[in-house]
Each structure stands twice: as structure tokens, then as C-alpha cells.
Design a protein around this motif. Structure first.
Motif, PDB file in Angstrom:
ATOM      1  N   MET A   1       0.130   0.274   2.030  1.00 33.94           N
ATOM      2  CA  MET A   1      -0.685   0.052   3.314  1.00 33.94           C
ATOM      3  C   MET A   1      -2.108  -0.040   3.094  1.00 33.94           C
ATOM      4  O   MET A   1      -2.913   0.945   3.282  1.00 33.94           O
ATOM      5  CB  MET A   1      -0.523   0.660   4.449  1.00 33.94           C
ATOM      6  CG  MET A   1      -0.538   0.442   5.633  1.00 33.94           C
ATOM      7  SD  MET A   1      -0.336   1.550   6.935  1.00 33.94           S
ATOM      8  CE  MET A   1      -1.169   3.018   6.408  1.00 33.94           C
ATOM      9  N   HIS A   2      -2.740  -1.043   2.480  1.00 32.58           N
ATOM     10  CA  HIS A   2      -4.185  -1.176   1.879  1.00 32.58           C
ATOM     11  C   HIS A   2      -4.737  -1.518   3.194  1.00 32.58           C
ATOM     12  O   HIS A   2      -4.720  -2.640   3.849  1.00 32.58           O
ATOM     13  CB  HIS A   2      -4.455  -2.029   1.032  1.00 32.58           C
ATOM     14  CG  HIS A   2      -5.565  -2.191   0.309  1.00 32.58           C
ATOM     15  ND1 HIS A   2      -6.405  -0.855   0.196  1.00 32.58           N
ATOM     16  CD2 HIS A   2      -6.422  -3.023   0.176  1.00 32.58           C
ATOM     17  CE1 HIS A   2      -7.760  -1.184  -0.221  1.00 32.58           C
ATOM     18  NE2 HIS A   2      -7.704  -2.724  -0.422  1.00 32.58           N
ATOM     19  N   LEU A 107      -3.292   6.194  -3.213  1.00 35.40           N
ATOM     20  CA  LEU A 107      -2.592   5.454  -1.899  1.00 35.40           C
ATOM     21  C   LEU A 107      -3.181   4.215  -1.359  1.00 35.40           C
ATOM     22  O   LEU A 107      -2.597   3.265  -1.120  1.00 35.40           O
ATOM     23  CB  LEU A 107      -2.485   6.431  -1.025  1.00 35.40           C
ATOM     24  CG  LEU A 107      -1.445   7.600  -1.375  1.00 35.40           C
ATOM     25  CD1 LEU A 107      -1.636   8.660  -0.197  1.00 35.40           C
ATOM     26  CD2 LEU A 107       0.188   7.016  -1.392  1.00 35.40           C
ATOM     27  N   SER A 111      -1.361   0.491  -2.348  1.00 36.95           N
ATOM     28  CA  SER A 111      -0.594  -0.051  -1.031  1.00 36.95           C
ATOM     29  C   SER A 111      -0.875  -1.441  -0.674  1.00 36.95           C
ATOM     30  O   SER A 111      -1.777  -2.317  -1.067  1.00 36.95           O
ATOM     31  CB  SER A 111      -0.878   0.846   0.117  1.00 36.95           C
ATOM     32  OG  SER A 111      -2.190   0.979   0.183  1.00 36.95           O
ATOM     33  N   ARG A 112       0.000  -2.195   0.078  1.00 38.69           N
ATOM     34  CA  ARG A 112      -0.112  -3.469   0.449  1.00 38.69           C
ATOM     35  C   ARG A 112      -1.100  -3.576   1.712  1.00 38.69           C
ATOM     36  O   ARG A 112      -1.614  -2.670   2.087  1.00 38.69           O
ATOM     37  CB  ARG A 112       1.233  -4.018   0.950  1.00 38.69           C
ATOM     38  CG  ARG A 112       2.292  -4.129  -0.315  1.00 38.69           C
ATOM     39  CD  ARG A 112       3.647  -4.660   0.270  1.00 38.69           C
ATOM     40  NE  ARG A 112       4.313  -4.097   1.199  1.00 38.69           N
ATOM     41  CZ  ARG A 112       5.514  -4.566   1.701  1.00 38.69           C
ATOM     42  NH1 ARG A 112       6.062  -5.628   1.333  1.00 38.69           N
ATOM     43  NH2 ARG A 112       6.140  -3.695   2.725  1.00 38.69           N
ATOM     44  N   PRO A 117       2.377   1.310   8.541  1.00 40.08           N
ATOM     45  CA  PRO A 117       3.493   1.909   7.760  1.00 40.08           C
ATOM     46  C   PRO A 117       4.587   1.152   7.250  1.00 40.08           C
ATOM     47  O   PRO A 117       5.423   0.735   8.156  1.00 40.08           O
ATOM     48  CB  PRO A 117       3.582   3.310   8.230  1.00 40.08           C
ATOM     49  CG  PRO A 117       2.777   3.581   9.295  1.00 40.08           C
ATOM     50  CD  PRO A 117       2.324   2.451   9.802  1.00 40.08           C
ATOM     51  N   ARG A 120       7.829   0.980   1.887  1.00 42.42           N
ATOM     52  CA  ARG A 120       7.391   1.107   0.591  1.00 42.42           C
ATOM     53  C   ARG A 120       6.206   2.149   0.610  1.00 42.42           C
ATOM     54  O   ARG A 120       6.114   2.693  -0.291  1.00 42.42           O
ATOM     55  CB  ARG A 120       7.229  -0.141  -0.018  1.00 42.42           C
ATOM     56  CG  ARG A 120       6.553  -0.241  -1.423  1.00 42.42           C
ATOM     57  CD  ARG A 120       6.074  -1.661  -2.052  1.00 42.42           C
ATOM     58  NE  ARG A 120       5.672  -1.855  -3.123  1.00 42.42           N
ATOM     59  CZ  ARG A 120       5.272  -2.578  -3.752  1.00 42.42           C
ATOM     60  NH1 ARG A 120       5.129  -3.757  -3.473  1.00 42.42           N
ATOM     61  NH2 ARG A 120       4.636  -2.705  -4.888  1.00 42.42           N
ATOM     62  N   TRP A 121       5.409   1.786   1.501  1.00 42.52           N
ATOM     63  CA  TRP A 121       4.229   2.724   1.653  1.00 42.52           C
ATOM     64  C   TRP A 121       4.634   4.146   1.824  1.00 42.52           C
ATOM     65  O   TRP A 121       3.933   5.208   1.227  1.00 42.52           O
ATOM     66  CB  TRP A 121       3.458   2.302   2.681  1.00 42.52           C
ATOM     67  CG  TRP A 121       2.107   3.208   3.122  1.00 42.52           C
ATOM     68  CD1 TRP A 121       0.868   3.024   2.289  1.00 42.52           C
ATOM     69  CD2 TRP A 121       2.000   4.261   3.950  1.00 42.52           C
ATOM     70  NE1 TRP A 121       0.139   3.910   2.792  1.00 42.52           N
ATOM     71  CE2 TRP A 121       0.585   4.821   3.687  1.00 42.52           C
ATOM     72  CE3 TRP A 121       2.872   4.790   4.859  1.00 42.52           C
ATOM     73  CZ2 TRP A 121       0.382   5.943   4.669  1.00 42.52           C
ATOM     74  CZ3 TRP A 121       2.466   5.748   5.648  1.00 42.52           C
ATOM     75  CH2 TRP A 121       1.138   6.252   5.430  1.00 42.52           C
TER      76      TRP A 121
END
Length: 323
Positions: A1-2, A107, A111-112, A117, A120-121
Motif C-alpha cells: 500500500m504505497h 513496507l 507496497s502497491r 489495506p 497482499r499488503w
């Protein structure tokens, strides 16, 4: 979770104010973790300050790294004035800031690009934090043993206690902080539309809490008390119905209730066992809650695409008729 935020230039006065606010919050959270400590407050079965540190790094990135690295040392100096603060102890405390700052940066980088959230995260969060906590606690406790601040006989106890506290605090609070920061689309309206169901779930959670922990309302503790696993029932019910946000709030409220009403009535060993079960409860319920929220977001996206497709088909039909 970018999390990508537009970079805004801050004046030096605002930057100093935000830095001071962060340090104050961290020190206060560190003070709240004072439960069955072993010589130093960092060795405890509850670590909300560490969760706040990781969440700040995930949100702001490397620009706050100097601040998050020195924060544990400042807390050590501010809260443990009665204990001698040797360079070795200060260095051991600084390891906390370094390792968890690196974990937060990892993290953030891995993260995507999603503000909410995902499964995967959260799986990545669980693995990274479990490994980082183990490394930090082994190194921190080893330094204290080498300097004589901690006896060698309590090394494994210190590592185990600190690991449970760090993982517990981060797993429960980091998803909550991020969800509260960005919110869940449409969740507040859904909750308002079903307040009766939410109230029933709150009553069920409180009821099971009082049955599980009779010491919370003054009853004596005995070996035949109701097992902790009953708490899985209301929490999983909440997770399957509301998703990640309400589940994270319920877990934080449950943890706060345990710290306030249960910790003092238990021995350090029994409280550590309760906190370990809280880790299992948090992992199980948050995986379910995040899965429900992620499924709801995908369904909402598919419905919006279907509406767009139907509108496009309608426009094409009108165009064909005009032709």
C-alpha cells in the motif's frame, strides 16, 4: 500500500512544530506501554509507540527517518531519568528506531499504490514486522546483557516479551491509523444505516469480554475461567459484516480494555499469554476484514464499470438510430 502524497514545502517553523508533536505523541505512547517492564520500558508486552513510529514512516517516507531513529532515545531519556543512561543503553534504544524505520521504508517501497489495506499488503506487513521485531528484540536484549543492564537468565524472556508487544502493537494499530487517515468509501453511510446491528455487536463484544476476563469487574481469577477464544466470535462477526475499518477499531478498543482493566490483575506470564492470543486474534480478524473490504471495493468498481458500459451502449444505440 504505497502512499503517494504531493510534496509540499514546509516552513522551518511548521516542520519544527510537527517534529515536536511527533516526539510528544511518541513519548506519551511509550509511557502508556509501561506494563510489567524488565528494567527498561521497551521490554514490555504492549508497544503502541512502535506502531506509531512505523505508521509515520509508511506515510511520510525517508524524510522523517532522522526523527524516528532518535525518538526512542529521547523517550528513554525523558521517562527513565532514575536509571543510569549509559552509551550502550542509548545505542541499544537507538537500534529500535533504526530497525523499525527500515521496516517502515521497506513496507512503503514494496507496497502497491493503494490507499486502502489489501490482503497482499497486510501479509507483507505481518511478515516484515515479525522478522524486524525478532531481529530488534534479540539485538536490543543482547546489548543490555553484555552491558550488565539485563541478566543473562532473563534474555529469552525479554526477547519473547518484547517480540509479542511489538508485533501486537504494530499489527493492531498500523492498519487502524492508515484506515482512519484515508477512510473507507461509503463505510460511514453504511454504518449509520445499520446502527442497531452495530450496537448489538458492541454489546456482544463487551459481554464476551466480561465473561472472558472476570477480573475486569472485580471477580476473582481462577483456572476455570472462560477461555480467550470466545472473543473470536464477536470480532469475526464484526469483520465479516463491516470489513477492515470497524474491525481495526474493535481490536484497538479490545486491546485498550485489556490494558486498562485486565493487565494489573494478572501476572506478567499470564498477561503475556493474553497478548500473544491478541496477536492471533488480530491476524485472523484483520485478514478477514481486509478481505471483505477488498471484495467490496472490487464489486463497487465492477458495478461502476457496468454502469459506464451500459451508458456507452445506450449512446451507441442512439447513434446507430440517428445514422
Amino acid at each position: 500500500m504505497h502512499i503517494i502524497q504531493p510534496r509540499r514545502e514546509l516552513t522551518w517553523l511548521v516542520a519544527i512544530g510537527l517534529s515536536a508533536l511527533y516526539l510528544i505523541i511518541y513519548v506519551l505512547l511509550d509511557r502508556l506501554s509501561y506494563i510489567y517492564d524488565l528494567n527498561h520500558m521497551e521490554i514490555t508486552a504492549w508497544a503502541p509507540g512502535t506502531a506509531f513510529l512505523v505508521a509515520v514512516v509508511i506515510y511520510f517516507g525517508a524524510r522523517v527517518a532522522p526523527l524516528t531513529i532518535i525518538a526512542p532515545g529521547i523517550a528513554e531519556f525523558a521517562l527513565r531519568r532514575e536509571a543510569p543512561l549509559s552509551p550502550a543503553v542509548l545505542g541499544a534504544v537507538m537500534c529500535i528506531g533504526c530497525i523499525y524505520t527500515l521496516a517502515g521504508l521497506l513496507l512503503r517501497a514494496r507496497s502497491r499504490k493503494n490507499r486502502q489495506p489489501t490482503i497482499r499488503w497486510f501479509a507483507m506487513l505481518s511478515v516484515v514486522i515479525a522478522g524486524s521485531a525478532l531481529l530488534d528484540d534479540m539485538l536490543y536484549s543482547a546489548i543490555l546483557v553484555q552491558t550488565g543492564e539485563l541478566s543473562a537468565s532473563t534474555y529469552l524472556t525479554a526477547v519473547r516479551t518484547n517480540w509479542v508487544g511489538d508485533v501486537n502493537g504494530i499489527i493492531i494499530l498500523v492498519p487502524l491509523i492508515i484506515i482512519l487517515r484515508f477512510g473507507e468509501s461509503g463505510k460511514l453511510h453504511e454504518v449509520r444505516s445499520h446502527l442497531g446491528l452495530l450496537a448489538l455487536q458492541v454489546v456482544a463484544l463487551v459481554f464476551v469480554f466480561l465473561i472472558t476476563f472476570p477480573e475486569a469487574w472485580g471477580a476473582p481469577i481462577d483456572d476455570s475461567r472462560t477461555p480467550f477464544y470466545l472473543l473470536f466470535l464477536p470480532i469475526i462477526w464484526i469483520a465479516l459484516r463491516w470489513g477492515a475499518g470497524v474491525t481495526a477499531i474493535a481490536l484497538a478498543a479490545l486491546q485498550l480494555g485489556i490494558v486498562m482493566f485486565v493487565a494489573e490483575q494478572n501476572t506478567p506470564e499470564s498477561f503475556l499469554a493474553i497478548q500473544f492470543l491478541m496477536v492471533l486474534l488480530a491476524l485472523t480478524s484483520l485478514f478477514m476484514g481486509i478481505s471483505v473490504s477488498e471484495t467490496a471495493r472490487v464489486s463497487q468498481l465492477m458495478r461502476s464499470k457496468e454502469v459506464e458500459l451500459s451508458h456507452l451502449n445506450a449512446r451507441m444505440a442512439v447513434s446507430e438510430m440517428n445514422s
